[in-house]
Structure formats: C-alpha cells, structure tokens
Design a protein around this motif. Structure first.
Motif, PDB file in Angstrom:
ATOM      1  N   SER A   1       0.802  -1.222   0.000  1.00 47.87           N
ATOM      2  CA  SER A   1       0.000   0.000   0.000  1.00 47.87           C
ATOM      3  C   SER A   1       0.834   1.271   0.000  1.00 47.87           C
ATOM      4  O   SER A   1       0.307   2.349  -0.289  1.00 47.87           O
ATOM      5  CB  SER A   1      -0.947   0.004   1.200  1.00 47.87           C
ATOM      6  OG  SER A   1      -1.850  -1.074   1.115  1.00 47.87           O
TER       7      SER A   1
ATOM      8  N   PHE B   1      -4.174   9.739  -0.819  1.00 48.69           N
ATOM      9  CA  PHE B   1      -4.105   8.498  -0.043  1.00 48.69           C
ATOM     10  C   PHE B   1      -3.087   8.560   1.094  1.00 48.69           C
ATOM     11  O   PHE B   1      -2.946   7.591   1.847  1.00 48.69           O
ATOM     12  CB  PHE B   1      -3.765   7.324  -0.957  1.00 48.69           C
ATOM     13  CG  PHE B   1      -4.774   7.076  -2.054  1.00 48.69           C
ATOM     14  CD1 PHE B   1      -6.131   7.034  -1.762  1.00 48.69           C
ATOM     15  CD2 PHE B   1      -4.381   6.916  -3.371  1.00 48.69           C
ATOM     16  CE1 PHE B   1      -7.076   6.822  -2.764  1.00 48.69           C
ATOM     17  CE2 PHE B   1      -5.298   6.696  -4.381  1.00 48.69           C
ATOM     18  CZ  PHE B   1      -6.656   6.651  -4.081  1.00 48.69           C
TER      19      PHE B   1
ATOM     20  N   LEU C   1      -8.232   0.698  -0.400  1.00 45.23           N
ATOM     21  CA  LEU C   1      -7.480   0.911  -1.640  1.00 45.23           C
ATOM     22  C   LEU C   1      -7.899  -0.085  -2.711  1.00 45.23           C
ATOM     23  O   LEU C   1      -8.990  -0.007  -3.230  1.00 45.23           O
ATOM     24  CB  LEU C   1      -5.971   0.831  -1.362  1.00 45.23           C
ATOM     25  CG  LEU C   1      -5.370   1.986  -0.540  1.00 45.23           C
ATOM     26  CD1 LEU C   1      -3.938   1.669  -0.148  1.00 45.23           C
ATOM     27  CD2 LEU C   1      -5.448   3.303  -1.307  1.00 45.23           C
ATOM     28  N   ASN C   2      -7.036  -1.037  -3.010  1.00 44.17           N
ATOM     29  CA  ASN C   2      -7.225  -1.888  -4.189  1.00 44.17           C
ATOM     30  C   ASN C   2      -7.388  -3.365  -3.876  1.00 44.17           C
ATOM     31  O   ASN C   2      -7.329  -4.194  -4.783  1.00 44.17           O
ATOM     32  CB  ASN C   2      -6.039  -1.713  -5.145  1.00 44.17           C
ATOM     33  CG  ASN C   2      -4.723  -2.155  -4.518  1.00 44.17           C
ATOM     34  OD1 ASN C   2      -4.515  -2.021  -3.315  1.00 44.17           O
ATOM     35  ND2 ASN C   2      -3.817  -2.671  -5.330  1.00 44.17           N
TER      36      ASN C   2
ATOM     37  N   ILE D   1      -2.200   4.070 -10.447  1.00 43.14           N
ATOM     38  CA  ILE D   1      -2.628   3.777  -9.080  1.00 43.14           C
ATOM     39  C   ILE D   1      -4.091   4.179  -8.895  1.00 43.14           C
ATOM     40  O   ILE D   1      -4.906   3.418  -8.348  1.00 43.14           O
ATOM     41  CB  ILE D   1      -1.733   4.504  -8.062  1.00 43.14           C
ATOM     42  CG1 ILE D   1      -0.282   4.010  -8.160  1.00 43.14           C
ATOM     43  CG2 ILE D   1      -2.270   4.325  -6.643  1.00 43.14           C
ATOM     44  CD1 ILE D   1      -0.117   2.517  -8.064  1.00 43.14           C
ATOM     45  N   ARG D   2      -4.433   5.358  -9.362  1.00 43.65           N
ATOM     46  CA  ARG D   2      -5.822   5.824  -9.236  1.00 43.65           C
ATOM     47  C   ARG D   2      -6.788   4.931 -10.008  1.00 43.65           C
ATOM     48  O   ARG D   2      -7.905   4.651  -9.549  1.00 43.65           O
ATOM     49  CB  ARG D   2      -5.928   7.273  -9.712  1.00 43.65           C
ATOM     50  CG  ARG D   2      -5.311   8.264  -8.728  1.00 43.65           C
ATOM     51  CD  ARG D   2      -5.187   9.657  -9.299  1.00 43.65           C
ATOM     52  NE  ARG D   2      -4.693  10.585  -8.290  1.00 43.65           N
ATOM     53  CZ  ARG D   2      -3.867  11.607  -8.535  1.00 43.65           C
ATOM     54  NH1 ARG D   2      -3.457  11.834  -9.782  1.00 43.65           N
ATOM     55  NH2 ARG D   2      -3.460  12.387  -7.562  1.00 43.65           N
TER      56      ARG D   2
ATOM     57  N   VAL E   1      -7.293   1.659  -7.994  1.00 44.59           N
ATOM     58  CA  VAL E   1      -8.162   1.882  -6.834  1.00 44.59           C
ATOM     59  C   VAL E   1      -9.613   2.047  -7.285  1.00 44.59           C
ATOM     60  O   VAL E   1     -10.536   1.485  -6.676  1.00 44.59           O
ATOM     61  CB  VAL E   1      -7.687   3.116  -6.029  1.00 44.59           C
ATOM     62  CG1 VAL E   1      -8.693   3.451  -4.928  1.00 44.59           C
ATOM     63  CG2 VAL E   1      -6.310   2.865  -5.423  1.00 44.59           C
TER      64      VAL E   1
ATOM     65  N   ALA F   1       0.598   3.683  -2.905  1.00 45.01           N
ATOM     66  CA  ALA F   1      -0.550   4.596  -3.011  1.00 45.01           C
ATOM     67  C   ALA F   1      -0.190   6.004  -2.571  1.00 45.01           C
ATOM     68  O   ALA F   1      -0.830   6.977  -2.995  1.00 45.01           O
ATOM     69  CB  ALA F   1      -1.723   4.071  -2.179  1.00 45.01           C
TER      70      ALA F   1
ATOM     71  N   CYS G   1       0.022   9.249  -4.570  1.00 45.72           N
ATOM     72  CA  CYS G   1      -1.144  10.117  -4.752  1.00 45.72           C
ATOM     73  C   CYS G   1      -1.449  10.816  -3.430  1.00 45.72           C
ATOM     74  O   CYS G   1      -1.739  10.145  -2.430  1.00 45.72           O
ATOM     75  CB  CYS G   1      -2.355   9.296  -5.183  1.00 45.72           C
ATOM     76  SG  CYS G   1      -2.082   8.328  -6.697  1.00 45.72           S
TER      77      CYS G   1
END
Length: 481
Positions: A278, A287, A409-410, A381-382, A385, A281, A284
């Motif tokens: 994580s 996050f 998150l993902n 990344i966005r 997610v 992330a 960004c």
C-alpha cells in the motif's frame, strides 16, 4: 596452430540471441492473456519433461528458447497476466525489464562505493527522490540523519529494522554477547509472517514476539499494545521493537501509525512501518492520510515490485538514523578496506543490510520513474483503486455475497454467504479454469476470498470479466443447492 575454441558467446552471437530474447518477451506479454493464469501442471511434471543428465556439449541457443516455450511455459503461473488478482501483485514493465537487463549486462557487484560508485550514488539519489514522491518525512533523506537503501524484499527490511531496534535497546551488546531472553517485540495478529521469521533469526524468539489484538477493521489496537508493553516491563522484560502495518496482507488493514508511534516514543521502542504494497498509493496525495504519523517511525519500507511496475526484487527501506543501522550491521575485514571508505565521505551499502554482495537494482527503479514520471504512476494507481472500489460496490449490491473487510485501496475481501465450502469451491473452480487467479485468507475464522487489482496491465474489462465468472460459479452453487 588452429585457434583454440573459447566456448563463450561472441558479441555478435549475443546481439543476435539478445534480439530474439527481447522479441520473445515482447510476444509473451502480448499473448499472456491466452494462458491459464494459474499453472495447470501436476507436481513433478516439469522435472519429468527435462533430460535426466546435463548436455556434454553445448547446445544451440535456438533450442534453449524452444524449450522455454514448450517445457517451461506450461509450468509458469502468469503473474504478468491482467487476470492475476491473487496475493499482492509482483509487477513488471517494459522500462523495468530493460533496466534489469542493463544491470545484468554491467554485472556490477556494488558492495562498496569503490566497487562501482554509480551503483551506490544512483541508489541514494533515487531513494531521495522517493522521499518527496511519497511525501515521507525529511529525516529519511540522505542529506539528513537517515537515508534509504534497496533491499530484496520487505522480509529483509523487517529483519534489519528488528536488528537495529535490538541493538539500540541493548546499547549494542547483544551483537557481542547474544540475546539474554529479555527482549520483546510487538506486531499485530495480522502482521506479515516475515516478522515471526525475523524474531527467530534475530535471536529474540517467537515466544517473545507479542501478537497484539486488532479491532473490527483488523487494525492493531494501540490500547492493547500499551497494556502489553506495561505488562512486559513489569515482568522485567525489555521491549525493543514494534511493527505497524500500512496495508496488511490478509485484508489491507491500516494500523493507526500515529497512535502507535506515540506509544513507541513514550517507551523508547523502535517503530518500523511496513507498507509493502500500500505504500505505493502514497504517490497520490489523497491516499497519504492512510499513513498519518509516519514522522514518528524509526524505519519504513515499501515494495516497488508490488505495485509500482518495477520487476522483482526491489524493496525500498529507509531509516531515520542511519548510524544505528550501520553500527548494527557493519563489519570491516581487511580485504574490504579502501581509501574512500576510510575517508567517511561515501556510503557503503554493505553496512545497510544482511548480505555483503548487492546488485545494481536502482537502474530498473530509475528507468521506471523516468519512463512513467510521477504523473503516469499516479494515473495507474488511481485507476486500480477505482476498479477495486467498483468491484466492492458490485459485491455490496449482490445478495449472495458480502464484504469481509473495509476496502481502503485496491484489495477487496469478500465471501459468498453460503459458507466456507461454497467459497472454497468458487475459488478452486475459478483457478482451475485458468480464467483468473484468486487467493484466500481467513478473517474472523471464516474463509474469505481476496481480489487485488494491481497488475500492471489490468483494465476495467478484466475486472468485469472476473466478476462475471465469480457470479457464474455462484449460480452453479445455488443451482446445486
């Protein structure tokens, strides 16, 4: 006299075969979706297909490539498939592969600054870049009291952090005399299993690794940590290390780093923050709140080889005070002495990790950052997610399924309401089909399916296909019932 046969590959042969290998890799990535994601071979099948004895004479390179295609490829689980949703991703990308190829071609062994200055200085520079890219505290910069180093994996980073915490707590006597059984370390019940192995290797012992209970989101409870430290101190033990996790492996739980950090500061205990997957992330800004309190950490790591498109292996590990780490791990035999080291003006990364030798890993990381730029990395990344959040919404809206944990998150943890057997059946059928690859965990004692969106080339259509196939298998279960 006849010219003696060298047996080496000539530069011209290398050039020709190198083109063939790059072409094969490019073709592989273009057709990777055509393979079953999880290898379908049986145990022993690959070895049975290989010759019993090595060749007495060298073989043509074309034969090697042919055998990769026919003998090896069936036994590969395709981590680079966009239908790979298992574990956490182990990503690769074009710039990462090419950077790794250059590293192999240079053949550098970068144990000391003097054994290849560029290997050391590029690594220091790229790790400093990442401090600003991830919004990490300035104390992790090489221009401050700390600095970063590339480890192989987060397991090695955790071990180094634990060793440093151990030595700081004993004023560097445990390196000389060994551990006395009084040192205690702390992690949550959800912390990665590598901490247990680290406790074994570091001589602290598994029984002295306290696993702290978690809350309803599977995050460590700071109040339980403080109570356990108090109890251990009252028993005459010596707390030395806490591991907080930003994104646990089972459920992507986020430990409250700020509260844990305040406790560690109060008790003068080393705080290591593991953000293996994580942490990416944090590229960004929206996050970064997930790791609030990171300024209280003594060490921190994340894996670009998980979610930042840098092929395995590449773990970035920072310490706030490099002197503690170096004093913990430094040994200088006569055969490694050199003028640059003696001057104190350079970094010798052999003092920053367990092994002596080290590869030129920063090349591939440098290539990835320069190819994508911060903007390109943030974009992907966005997108990942967003796709995971969409999948979570589909789960919420299907009466047959339920979410088993928050989805910050993902990673989506979910399960069929039919129970463990139903979930096991769904997973086995999906993985056996080759259409996608899922793995599981247990949360609150229940078998739980995990779907992680993070593979380099995963797009919306792949996540939609995964959900469609999951629902198809669920319908078969309902029909059987």
């Amino acid at each position: 006299m006849p010219e003696e046969k060298s047996f080496h590959m000539t530069p011209d042969e290398f050039r020709r075969h190198g083109h063939a290998v790059v072409d094969w890799i490019a073709d592989y990535h273009s057709r990777v979706e055509s393979f079953p994601v999880l290898s379908q071979v049986k145990p022993g099948q690959i070895r049975a297909s290989l010759p019993a004895n090595p060749p007495a004479k060298g073989e043509a390179f074309d034969a090697l490539i042919k055998d990769v295609e026919t003998l090896i490829l069936p036994g590969v689980t395709h981590w680079q498939s966009p239908n790979f949703f298992a574990y956490f991703p182990g990503n690769a990308s074009g710039p990462g592969i090419l950077g790794d190829l250059l590293s192999s071609g240079l053949g550098v062994q970068g144990m000391l600054w003097s054994t290849s200055p560029a290997c050391t200085e590029l690594e220091t520079h790229v790790l400093d870049w990442l401090v600003s890219m991830l919004g990490l505290p300035g104390k992790f910069l090489s221009s401050s009291s700390g600095g970063g180093v590339i480890q192989d994996t987060a397991s090695s980073a955790a071990l180094c952090a634990l060793l440093a915490g151990r030595e700081r707590a004993t004023q560097y006597t445990s390196n000389k005399k060994g551990c006395d059984g009084r040192l205690v370390a702390y992690a949550s019940t959800q912390t990665h299993s590598s901490l247990e192995k680290a406790a074994m290797i570091a001589g602290i012992g598994v029984e002295n690794l306290r696993l702290i209970e978690v809350d309803e989101t599977f995050a460590m409870r700071p109040d339980a940590l403080a109570r356990q430290i108090d109890a251990d101190k009252l028993a005459g033990l010596a707390p030395c290390f806490v591991c907080a996790t930003v994104g646990t492996t089972s459920s992507n739980a986020m430990d409250p780093v700020n509260e844990i950090g305040e406790i560690c500061r109060q008790y003068k205990v080393w705080l290591h923050v593991d953000a293996s997957m994580s942490g990416t992330a944090a590229l960004c800004p929206e996050f970064r709140h997930l790791q609030d309190g990171i300024e209280l950490a003594d060490s921190y790591n994340f894996n670009p080889h998980k979610w930042m498109f840098t092929n395995f292996d590449c773990n970035c590990f920072w310490v706030a005070d490099r002197k503690v780490l170096i004093q913990t791990l430094s040994i200088l035999p006569e055969y490694l002495r050199n003028q640059a080291t003696e001057s104190g003006a350079v970094i010798d990364y052999r003092d920053w990790h367990i092994q002596l030798g080290r590869r030129f890993r920063s090349l591939k990381l440098w290539f990835v950052i320069r190819h994508y730029g911060v903007e390109g990395l943030q974009h992907h990344i966005r997108q990942h997610v967003k796709l995971a959040q969409q999948f979570a919404e589909w789960v919420r809206n299907d009466a047959r399924f339920e979410l088993a944990a928050p989805v910050p998150l993902n990673l989506v943890c979910f399960r069929h309401k039919g129970g463990d057997e139903a979930n096991q059946t769904i997973m086995e059928r999906l993985n056996g089909s080759g259409d996608l690859f899922l793995t599981h965990t247990k949360l609150n004692g229940k078998l739980t399916l995990r779907l992680c969106v993070g593979q380099t080339n995963t797009q919306e259509r792949h996540v939609e296909k995964a959900w469609r196939r999951i629902r198809e298998e669920a319908e078969k279960i309902n029909a059987a019932v």
